[in-house]
Design a protein around this motif. Structure first.
Motif, PDB file in Angstrom:
ATOM      1  N   SER A   1      35.654  32.928  36.930  1.00 17.10           N
ATOM      2  CA  SER A   1      35.298  34.125  37.685  1.00 17.10           C
ATOM      3  C   SER A   1      36.278  35.254  37.397  1.00 17.10           C
ATOM      4  O   SER A   1      37.482  35.036  37.255  1.00 17.10           O
ATOM      5  CB  SER A   1      35.289  33.795  39.183  1.00 17.10           C
ATOM      6  OG  SER A   1      35.093  34.966  39.940  1.00 17.10           O
ATOM      7  N   THR A   2      35.774  36.475  37.324  1.00 17.71           N
ATOM      8  CA  THR A   2      36.635  37.624  37.045  1.00 17.71           C
ATOM      9  C   THR A   2      37.485  38.033  38.241  1.00 17.71           C
ATOM     10  O   THR A   2      38.312  38.925  38.109  1.00 17.71           O
ATOM     11  CB  THR A   2      35.798  38.828  36.578  1.00 17.71           C
ATOM     12  OG1 THR A   2      34.792  39.118  37.561  1.00 17.71           O
ATOM     13  CG2 THR A   2      35.151  38.546  35.234  1.00 17.71           C
TER      14      THR A   2
ATOM     15  N   GLY B   1      40.674  33.675  34.890  1.00 19.21           N
ATOM     16  CA  GLY B   1      39.381  33.985  34.293  1.00 19.21           C
ATOM     17  C   GLY B   1      39.376  35.349  33.629  1.00 19.21           C
ATOM     18  O   GLY B   1      38.895  35.510  32.499  1.00 19.21           O
TER      19      GLY B   1
ATOM     20  N   GLU C   1      39.379  35.788  29.408  1.00 18.13           N
ATOM     21  CA  GLU C   1      38.250  36.521  28.843  1.00 18.13           C
ATOM     22  C   GLU C   1      38.719  37.749  28.083  1.00 18.13           C
ATOM     23  O   GLU C   1      38.252  38.022  26.968  1.00 18.13           O
ATOM     24  CB  GLU C   1      37.277  36.925  29.952  1.00 18.13           C
ATOM     25  CG  GLU C   1      36.085  37.723  29.445  1.00 18.13           C
ATOM     26  CD  GLU C   1      35.062  38.010  30.522  1.00 18.13           C
ATOM     27  OE1 GLU C   1      34.367  39.055  30.420  1.00 18.13           O
ATOM     28  OE2 GLU C   1      34.927  37.197  31.473  1.00 18.13           O
TER      29      GLU C   1
ATOM     30  N   ARG D   1      29.822  33.151  33.550  1.00 13.76           N
ATOM     31  CA  ARG D   1      31.039  32.950  34.351  1.00 13.76           C
ATOM     32  C   ARG D   1      30.722  32.102  35.575  1.00 13.76           C
ATOM     33  O   ARG D   1      29.572  32.081  36.040  1.00 13.76           O
ATOM     34  CB  ARG D   1      31.630  34.293  34.792  1.00 13.76           C
ATOM     35  CG  ARG D   1      31.907  35.271  33.667  1.00 13.76           C
ATOM     36  CD  ARG D   1      32.485  36.574  34.215  1.00 13.76           C
ATOM     37  NE  ARG D   1      32.677  37.567  33.171  1.00 13.76           N
ATOM     38  CZ  ARG D   1      31.774  38.501  32.867  1.00 13.76           C
ATOM     39  NH1 ARG D   1      30.616  38.549  33.542  1.00 13.76           N
ATOM     40  NH2 ARG D   1      32.015  39.377  31.915  1.00 13.76           N
TER      41      ARG D   1
END
Length: 311
Positions: free
Chosen positions: A155-156, A161, A165, A186
């Protein structure tokens, strides 16, 4: 107190089966000698490997570990971590929007970030250089000749995460490779994210040749999805993970992945927190960043042309 008096006290304690009360001691020392450790899900194989060395380091330094395992760290803020039942906290599940770190700061409860940070200044942390890890994977795939690649990321709203990314996308761009949004999925760092995510990616692009997975658990989920679809790893599809959990080296997977010293990272977090609690340091926030490296095993290979395998 004379030695004779001390011995009489010991004898009386033995006769009464006396056990020292930590609660009683804390009234005079104003220290519980307890550290709260927050994790999200012990069913995830990552956390036991993190918690073990953390526990050992704290115990060696005279502290007990209290494990908190609820899924929402904010829900725990007022219940456990702020009720003065602990001296400090280790946060392993922080998100960029979490309110808990600020609540701990307001209550002046010392804490350390382990594995993830919230992106704000003012707290000690022990982390891996996630962005560098993502770049290493991108460089490896580019060197192998992969061009149709995808990402099964975290997850951003987690620093891990986001940074993995960013490093991966930037590294691909440096090699002249574009990663379109359609080839990114994601989710939580769990098996289902890998399993469902790879299925969706292959539905959208059957010619996919390589996937970078946000961690080893996600990679194992993707591995199982690939096998279900009749793909051979690595002949038809390259998979690369992150963390190098012990299961990554199992012969059933032999997963190519990013390694860093996970046990030492946990121990470093414990040391940072204890030094803060005991006043051994008055420095501003410190960060211990661990260097990642690629472990080449059996799930990576150059891309090969294959016929469409879907009907």
């Amino acid at each position: 107190m004379s030695e004779a008096t001390q011995q009489r006290v010991r004898n009386a304690a033995d006769a009464l089966n006396y056990v020292p009360s930590e609660a009683g001691r804390s009234l005079s020392t104003r220290s519980t000698r307890r550290i709260g450790v927050l994790v999200s899900d012990l069913a995830n194989p990552f956390y036991p490997y993190l918690v073990g060395p953390l526990h050992d380091e704290l115990e060696q330094r005279g502290y007990r570990m209290m494990l908190l395992t609820e899924r929402s760290d904010d829900a725990l803020a007022t219940e456990r971590l702020l009720d003065h039942s602990i001296d400090g906290a280790v946060l392993t599940t922080a998100t960029t929007g979490s309110a808990l770190p600020d609540a701990l700061r307001r209550k002046q409860v010392p804490f350390v970030f382990l594995n993830r940070i919230d992106g704000r200044d003012g707290a000690d942390s022990a982390v891996v250089d996630n962005e560098r890890g993502g770049r290493i994977v991108a460089a490896e795939l580019a060197e192998l000749g992969h061009r149709t690649v995808a990402l099964l990321g975290g997850s951003t709203d987690t620093s891990s995460g986001r940074d993995r990314e960013h490093g991966f996308v930037s590294g691909l761009a440096d090699a002249g490779i574009t990663l379109p949004a359609a080839r990114i999925r994601r989710g939580p760092y769990d098996f289902d994210t890998g399993y469902r995510g790879l299925t969706e990616l292959l539905d959208a692009d059957p010619d996919l040749t390589a996937v970078f997975c946000g961690n080893d658990v996600v990679a194992i989920g993707a591995y199982n999805a690939a096998l279900r679809e009749g793909l051979r790893i690595p002949d038809d599809l390259t998979l690369i993970g992150f963390d190098d959990l012990p299961m990554a080296s199992w012969e059933a997977f032999s997963l190519t992945t990013i390694r860093y010293d996970l046990p030492e990272m946990a121990r470093a977090a414990a040391r940072l927190l204890v030094e803060r609690l005991t006043g051994e340091t008055d420095r501003s926030a410190r960060q211990v960043a661990f260097t990642p490296e690629l472990v080449r095993r059996g799930t990576h290979a150059p891309p090969t042309l294959r016929r469409a395998w879907r009907v």
